[in-house]
Structure formats: structure tokens, C-alpha cells
Write a protein that holds these residues in place. Structure first.
Motif, short mmCIF file in Angstrom:
data_model
loop_
_atom_site.label_atom_id
_atom_site.label_comp_id
_atom_site.label_asym_id
_atom_site.label_seq_id
_atom_site.Cartn_x
_atom_site.Cartn_y
_atom_site.Cartn_z
N GLU A 10 34.96 -19.91 -6.96
CA GLU A 10 35.43 -20.23 -8.30
C GLU A 10 35.54 -18.94 -9.08
N LEU A 11 36.46 -18.89 -10.04
CA LEU A 11 36.62 -17.70 -10.86
C LEU A 11 35.41 -17.52 -11.78
N GLU A 12 35.12 -16.27 -12.11
CA GLU A 12 34.05 -15.99 -13.06
C GLU A 12 34.52 -16.33 -14.48
N GLY A 13 33.56 -16.61 -15.35
CA GLY A 13 33.88 -16.88 -16.74
C GLY A 13 34.24 -18.32 -17.00
N LYS A 14 34.72 -18.58 -18.20
CA LYS A 14 35.02 -19.96 -18.62
C LYS A 14 36.42 -20.41 -18.23
N GLU A 15 37.34 -19.47 -18.01
CA GLU A 15 38.72 -19.83 -17.72
C GLU A 15 38.88 -20.22 -16.25
N SER A 16 39.74 -21.22 -16.00
CA SER A 16 40.00 -21.66 -14.63
C SER A 16 41.27 -20.99 -14.11
N ALA A 17 41.55 -21.19 -12.83
CA ALA A 17 42.76 -20.61 -12.23
C ALA A 17 44.02 -21.34 -12.67
N ILE A 18 43.87 -22.51 -13.27
CA ILE A 18 45.01 -23.31 -13.72
C ILE A 18 45.24 -23.03 -15.20
N ALA A 19 46.40 -22.56 -15.56
CA ALA A 19 46.69 -22.17 -16.94
C ALA A 19 46.43 -23.32 -17.90
N GLY A 20 45.66 -23.04 -18.95
CA GLY A 20 45.42 -24.03 -19.99
C GLY A 20 44.46 -25.13 -19.61
N SER A 21 43.78 -25.02 -18.47
CA SER A 21 42.87 -26.08 -18.01
C SER A 21 41.42 -25.60 -18.00
N ARG A 22 40.52 -26.51 -18.33
CA ARG A 22 39.10 -26.21 -18.24
C ARG A 22 38.63 -26.35 -16.79
N LYS A 23 37.51 -25.75 -16.50
CA LYS A 23 36.94 -25.87 -15.16
C LYS A 23 36.37 -27.27 -14.96
N VAL A 24 36.45 -27.74 -13.72
CA VAL A 24 35.86 -29.04 -13.35
C VAL A 24 34.75 -28.75 -12.34
N PRO A 25 33.50 -29.17 -12.62
CA PRO A 25 32.40 -28.92 -11.70
C PRO A 25 32.61 -29.61 -10.36
N HIS A 26 31.93 -29.12 -9.35
CA HIS A 26 32.03 -29.67 -7.99
C HIS A 26 31.48 -31.08 -7.92
N SER A 27 32.14 -31.94 -7.14
CA SER A 27 31.67 -33.30 -6.89
C SER A 27 31.54 -33.51 -5.39
#
Length: 599
Positions: free
Chosen positions: A302-319
Motif C-alpha cells: 500500500e502507498l505511504e500516507g493518507k492518499e491512495s493510488a486511485i485519484a480522489g479516493s480514500r484508502k480502504v483497509p484490508h478485508s
């Protein structure tokens, strides 16, 4: 013990200072005049809370949607009668064609959702598809004036229309295709655009966002009132051209209102092609099919920090569901490649998991849509075979759907104002019932509606004295089945909108809204298949089948009872899927965490 306290004190003081510093910094962000969800104004600058979005923009979009709904149902509600009276089609053929058309409308919702999420954004998608919708209505009005409704005033059930030419038929189908494309692409996008006028990181706006979907469905039905009364009355009496032009005018005014609100809308950037992202996850997982997935989800990439690899999207924790997809985010020894086709982030994998988890729930809603679509076809044909005069006043069969609309408006208010406070005391859920529970209630009520419709048909047939004339049973006896359908919609469709939009990842919000409409689409196609199968099985020598051209010779009641039974079976399957489903979570950013602390 004292020594321990002396040694610990500097550490505690350091933590307190650090926490206080973070709280002060986040509090400053919290009181910022800008939105906290990354939304922008029309110029691409951060959106200012006081000048953009909220109920000012959302209310304008609700009015816009209500007027587009008026225009759409001004055509759709009476379409089955237009096909039988003007184009001179048989009842079963007309019912199937209406189902095909309605299904096509909602299939196009997937097209609009894709363009909105991927490339165009909500605003531009709404504007383009409204223009297509308006063009289709204008073409239908013009073709009816010059090619279809001949002589003028025909198609009222008394004066027969002249046979329509091949050119006229072609223009007609082109016009309703444009209407289907425009309306289908617009509907899920305006729902998402409306909900995005509220910043869910703000506690007050988050509550408004939840309420928006109820009001959105309220606007849909409020806009249907005129189309199911005034327009239906005009069209049923042969004034098809006037009815279609009024629909065109409503759509034109809706577009003008939408464009007038341009300066105040909030915008979220499109996230790119979701099909590519989904394909990347599957390709990466297949490439690493033999790789063992680590037990600890924190070991996945997963990328470091709060930003996700998808533009404009929040990170989703692992399930823990669909663990085989985690291979796509598994780092192998010596792997340094950051190619998305070889290594995906946890958020990308979870985006795919979200879609897969929603699919069983979505499939279980299709049978309900089969029930719902009967209101625009067989309910109308059943009403046409009943006594439709109350004293000297004639009730157009299609206008009976007004009771469905009134039922929806009534039960939305009752649910939000009465049932939510009451149920929340027992369920400890501030919404009263969860979205999945509401959808289950909708299935139960939908099954009851089909049962009541079947029982009414039994009584209607008993009161037929002349097979060539309508039954003496008053059309007003259809009110209970329309009311039950309306009540079921409040639980099923409003619940669907909230569920699919809320559970869809940030990069697939319009797709989430379109799933509700795609359910309606497949419901229409399944209805076509069921009607076709029923007619092939039941039409035997000496029997015209369950749904013949003249319902007095048929057994429509058996078809309704069959749908009631299918809905019960579907409810059982739905209960298993709902129990299995796990709600997704998204990582709150720092701003939203502070917002929650300040409630």
C-alpha cells in the motif's frame, strides 16, 4: 512505584504536548472555510463551504430531477397504450416492448455512470445526457405531429389511428431510443452529483447527505404526479401530441435550471477508468497464483500516507473476503516493480472486492424489479379491463399509478419522521433500519402486492358478464396494490440507493447509483422472458394462455401468484446474502477524524 512515575512523566508530557499540537493543527483545518473532502468549485479551486453545495445546490438538482421525471413518465406511463392504440400492437407484444424500452433506459445508466466516474465528471455527464434526452422528446413530439397520430385525436380508445408507415415507425423508435439514452445516462449521475454537494467530513452535512437520497426519491415521485394525472388524461383522450410537447417543455426548463446552478455546484475529480483498475488486479493476482498470501494484511502493498493510488479516493483497509485477490498486493522477494499490472495496492484490491461483495445483493433485487415493472404494463392492462368510469368521470388506467406516487410520498415522510425515531430505540441504529434490512422489508411488501393483485384479478373475472366488454368491477379496487408497491419502493429502492452509493468505493460512486437502475433494467428483461415463457407454455389448443389480447379470456391472476411465489423464494436467498455481507470501511483522513471529535 514512585520511581516508575518519575521516569514516565517526561514521556507522558511529551505525548500530551504532541497530541495537543496535533489537535490544534487539526482544529485549524476544521474551521477552514473550505470543504474537507477535496471537492472543488467550477474553476477547479477548493470549494468554499458558504458559497457552494449544501441544500442550495442540492435543492436545485432535486427540482431539476423532478421536472425530468415529469417529462420521462409523460412518455413512459402511457407508452403501452400508445403502442396498442396508435401503433396497433397486441397487449403481450406492447407489454414486452415497454419492458424492453424501460430495461434499455436503465442499461444506459451504466454508460452514464462509467463516463461520470472515469472521464467526464458528474456535471458534464449530466449536462450532455440531458441534452440527448431533450432531443429525443422533441423528435417524438414532431414525429407524432406529422407521422404517427393520424387522424388528429385518434388513439383515445374510440377513434382508430391510420396504420403507421415504416418511416414513421423508424422515427418513433429512434426518438424513444434517444429518450432512453438521455434519461438513463442522466439519472445515476444526478443522484451522485446531488449527494456530493454535502461534505461527509462535516457532521451536519453528513446527516444531510443521508437524508438526500430519501428526498431524491421523493422528487422522483413528486415529478410523476403531473405526468400521471394531467398528461395521462390528455394522452388517454387522444391528445398525444399535446402531452408529448408538455413533456418536452418540462425537460427544456429542467435543463435551463440545471445550467443556472453551475456557479454553485461542488465537483469531485473523476478517478480514471475503473475497468482498467479491476483488470489490473485480476492480472496481477493470476500472475502470482502460486504466491502465498501473508496472514497479516499489513504486510500487503500500500502507498505511504493518507492518499491512495486511485485519484480522489480514500484508502480502504484490508478485508478477509476473496483472499485470492490479495495475491495482487503481495510483495515477493526481490520485487521492485511498481507496474500496476504486476503489483496492486490494497485499496485497488479492496475496490474489486467491494464490487464482488455487492453483486449477490444486487442479483437478489432483480426479482423485485420484475414485480415493480408490472405497474407500467400489466397493471395498466388490468385496469383497462375494469370499469373505469366513476359517475360521469373517466379514470385513465395509467393514471392509477398516481396512488403509487402518493403512497411513496406518504411513506417516505412516515418512515423518516415516525419509524426512524421509533425503530432506532430498539435497533440502536440512528437510521432505524440498516439499508439491507429495509431492502428485505421491501421484498416482503412487494410479494404482498402481487398477492393482492392476483386476488383482485380473480374477483374481476367473476364480474365479467360479456367477454368482449370490461368487467363491472371498479378500477378503484386497484388502489391497494398500487399503495403496496409504493410502500415497498420506499424500503427497497431508497434502501438500494443508500446502500449501493454508500458501499461503492470513492472511485465508483456513480456506478453504485447505477446498480439500482441496472436492477430495474434486468427486472424488465426478466419480465419479458417470464411473459414469453408463460405464453408459450399456457397457449394450447382451446386456451389463449394466461395473458391474451383480451384478458377476459386469460388467467392473469396465475401470473401474479407466480410472481408472489418467486419473490418469496428470492427473499430467502436474499436473507442468506445479507447475513454474509460485511460492510466496507474507509480510512478517515485527519480532517474527518477531528470533525467527529468535535460533534
Amino acid at each position: 512505584m514512585a520511581a516508575f512515575e518519575l521516569k514516565s512523566t517526561p514521556k507522558k508530557m511529551k505525548e500530551e504536548v504532541s497530541n495537543e499540537s496535533m489537535a490544534n493543527e487539526d482544529t485549524e483545518k476544521m474551521i477552514s472555510p473550505f470543504t474537507l473532502d477535496g471537492s472543488t468549485d467550477k474553476k477547479g479551486n477548493p470549494a468554499i463551504k458558504a458559497k457552494t453545495g449544501r441544500w442550495n445546490s442540492a435543492a436545485l438538482l432535486l427540482v431539476n430531477y423532478g421536472m425530468c421525471t415529469l417529462a420521462f413518465f409523460g412518455v413512459g406511463v402511457n407508452l403501452v397504450l400508445f403502442l396498442t392504440r396508435v401503433l396497433q400492437q397486441e397487449n403481450a407484444v406492447a407489454a414486452n416492448n415497454v419492458s424492453k424500452w424501460t430495461g434499455t433506459v436503465y442499461i444506459f445508466s451504466l454508460v452514464g455512470a462509467f463516463l461520470s466516474d472515469s472521464y467526464l465528471g458528474r456535471y458534464l455527464t449530466c449536462a450532455i445526457f440531458q441534452m440527448i434526452f431533450l432531443a429525443g422528446l422533441a423528435l417524438l413530439s414532431l414525429s407524432s405531429s406529422f407521422l404517427l397520430v393520424k387522424p388528429s385525436g385518434c388513439g383515445d380508445g374510440k377513434l382508430e389511428c391510420n396504420p403507421v408507415s415504416a418511416a414513421g415507425t423508424g422515427v418513433f423508435y429512434l426518438s424513444i431510443f434517444l429518450i432512453a439514452l438521455g434519461s438513463g445516462g442522466y439519472q445515476p449521475t444526478v443522484a451522485t452529483l446531488g449527494s456530493e454537494q454535502f461534505d461527509e467530513n462535516d457532521p451536519i452535512e453528513k446527516h444531510s447527505k443521508i437524508a438526500f437520497f430519501s428526498y431524491f426519491y421523493f422528487a422522483l415521485n413528486a415529478g410523476s404526479v403531473l405526468s400521471n394525472t394531467l398528461l395521462v388524461y390528455y394522452e388517454d383522450s387522444g391528445k398525444w401530441i399535446m402531452g408529448f410537447w408538455l413533456s418536452t417543455g418540462s425537460a427544456a426548463l429542467a435543463l435551463v435550471l440545471f445550467l443556472l446552478g453551475t456557479p454553485g455546484y461542488r465537483h469531485l475529480k473523476p478517478s480514471g477508468n475503473p475497468l482498467t483498475r479491476i483488470a489490473q488486479v485480476f492480472v496481477a493476482a493470476i500472475r502470482k497464483w502460486s504466491v502465498k498470501v501473508p496472514e497479516n494484511g499489513e504486510m500487503l502493498y500500500e502507498l505511504e500516507g493518507k492518499e491512495s493510488a486511485i485519484a480522489g479516493s480514500r484508502k480502504v483497509p484490508h478485508s478477509n473476503e476473496f483472499r485470492f485477490l490479495d495475491k495482487a498486493a503481495t510483495l515477493t522477494d526481490g520485487e521492485y516493480s511498481t507496474s500496476a499490472w504486476r503489483l496492486a495496492t490494497v485499496t485497488q484490491v479492496e475496490e474489486v472486492k467491494c464490487v464482488l461483495k455487492m453483486l449477490p445483493i444486487w442479483l437478489c433485487t432483480i426479482i423485485y424489479s420484475v414485480v415493480f415493472t408490472q405497474m407500467a404494463s400489466l397493471f395498466v392492462e388490468q385496469g383497462a379491463a375494469m370499469e373505469s368510469n366513476v359517475g360521469s368521470f373517466h379514470i385513465p388506467p395509467a393514471s392509477m399509478s398516481l396512488f403509487d406516487i402518493l403512497s411513496v410520498l406518504f411513506f417516505i415522510v412516515i418512515y423518516r419522521r415516525l419509524l426512524v425515531p421509533l425503530l432506532s430505540r430498539f435497533t440502536k441504529n440512528p437510521r432505524g433500519l440498516s439499508e439491507l434490512q429495509r431492502m428485505g422489508v421491501g421484498l416482503v411488501i412487494g410479494s404482498l402486492a402481487m398477492l393482492v393483485a392476483g386476488l383482485l384479478e380473480v374477483q374481476r373475472l367473476k364480474r365479467v358478464t360479456n367477454k368482449q366488454q370490461p368487467s363491472s368491477l371498479s378500477i378503484l379496487w386497484q388502489i391497494p396494490q398500487y399503495v403496496l408497491i409504493g410502500a415497498s419502493e420506499v424500503f427497497m429502492y431508497v434502501g438500494q440507493l443508500e446502500f449501493f452509493n454508500g458501499q461503492a468505493p470513492d472511485g465508483l460512486k456513480s456506478f453504485g447509483s447505477s446498480l439500482c437502475m441496472a436492477s430495474m433494467s434486468l427486472g424488465n428483461y426478466v419480465s419479458i422472458i417470464l411473459v414469453t415463457i408463460v405464453m408459450k407454455v399456457t397457449v394450447v389448443e382451446g386456451s389463449p394462455g394466461w395473458i391474451p389480447g383480451n384478458l377476459n379470456f386469460g388467467r392473469l391472476d396465475n401470473f401474479y401468484f407466480m410472481l408472489a411465489g418467486l419473490t418469496v423464494v428470492d427473499l430467502v436467498a436474499y436473507m442468506f446474502c445479507a447475513k454474509w455481507y460485511k460492510y466496507i470501511k474507509v480510512e478517515e483522513n485527519e480532517k474527518s477524524e477531528v470533525a467527529l471529535m468535535m460533534i
